[in-house]
Enzyme design. Structure first.
Site, PDB file in Angstrom:
ATOM      1  N   HIS A   1       0.643  -0.928  -0.018  1.00  0.00           N
ATOM      2  CA  HIS A   1      -0.017   0.044  -0.035  1.00  0.00           C
ATOM      3  C   HIS A   1       0.843   1.233   0.122  1.00  0.00           C
ATOM      4  O   HIS A   1       1.939   1.141   0.483  1.00  0.00           O
ATOM      5  CB  HIS A   1      -0.688   0.002   1.200  1.00  0.00           C
ATOM      6  CG  HIS A   1      -1.751  -1.317   1.103  1.00  0.00           C
ATOM      7  ND1 HIS A   1      -3.153  -1.129   0.371  1.00  0.00           N
ATOM      8  CD2 HIS A   1      -1.682  -2.390   1.914  1.00  0.00           C
ATOM      9  CE1 HIS A   1      -3.544  -2.302   0.643  1.00  0.00           C
ATOM     10  NE2 HIS A   1      -3.017  -3.015   1.407  1.00  0.00           N
TER      11      HIS A   1
ATOM     12  N   THR B   1      11.005 -10.597   4.524  1.00  0.00           N
ATOM     13  CA  THR B   1      11.272  -9.497   3.874  1.00  0.00           C
ATOM     14  C   THR B   1      12.204  -9.142   2.554  1.00  0.00           C
ATOM     15  O   THR B   1      11.866  -8.185   2.174  1.00  0.00           O
ATOM     16  CB  THR B   1      11.422  -8.364   5.029  1.00  0.00           C
ATOM     17  OG1 THR B   1      12.801  -8.557   5.400  1.00  0.00           O
ATOM     18  CG2 THR B   1      10.314  -8.422   5.936  1.00  0.00           C
TER      19      THR B   1
END
Length: 185
Positions: free
Chosen positions: A115, A165
């Site tokens: 986002h 990640t």
């Protein structure tokens, strides 16, 4: 000619996820997922026919336990003998490719969308999608989270509960949050 939000999403550009076409595609995925999750196991087999048809690829011997959830489905490719355990979530706004013989433990989550960092852009539904690639013979432990843009190499292991990640090289075991390689013995 202006690109549609779906075309922007597919091209790896910023797009608006609050879009009627994308909403229709998510509804189609929810219907296939509902069929999969509510079908009696003896009828469902390795996956409900609607889910198999939704996926970009479903290799021989692949198996998806119920319950399962995906965002779009058409971006998911499972290799041969891939096993996806119960409670897995794949939010496939970008391609997710899982190589032959790989296994996902229960409640594994794969997220392709990022986002926008700007609050106004985020509130407006602006996001970007990055693919996730999982190599062959990878083992991902229960409740691990794989973030957007990550590639996990062949034969790697992701420990239960890890948050991945960044890329994981082939043959490496990672654990923790954020996931880091285990020291060599």
């Amino acid at each position: 000619m202006t690109a549609s939000e779906r075309e922007k999403m597919a091209a790896g550009l910023w797009y608006n996820c609050i879009d009627p076409e994308l909403d229709r595609l998510r509804i189609r995925a929810r219907e296939a997922v509902h069929s999969h999750n509510t079908m009696p196991p003896a009828q469902r087999g390795s996956a409900a026919p609607e889910l198999v048809q939704l996926f970009a690829g479903f290799g021989d011997g692949a198996f998806v336990e119920a319950p399962f959830h995906c965002g779009y489905g058409f971006n998911i490719t499972l290799g041969e003998r891939v096993y996806i355990n119960a409670g897995c979530v794949i939010l496939d706004s970008a391609p997710v490719v899982i190589g032959d013989g790989s296994m996902l433990g229960p409640a594994v989550q794969i997220y392709c969308a990022e986002h926008h960092k700007d609050t106004a852009q985020r509130a407006a539904g602006i996001e970007i999608a990055r693919p996730v690639t999982i190599g062959k013979d990878v083992w991902i432990g229960g409740a691990a989270v794989i973030l957007a843009g990550v590639t996990i190499g062949d034969g790697a292991i992701v420990g239960a509960g890890a948050v991945v990640t960044r890329d994981v090289p082939a043959g490496v075991t990672v654990v923790g949050n954020p996931a880091k390689p285990l020291p060599c013995p």
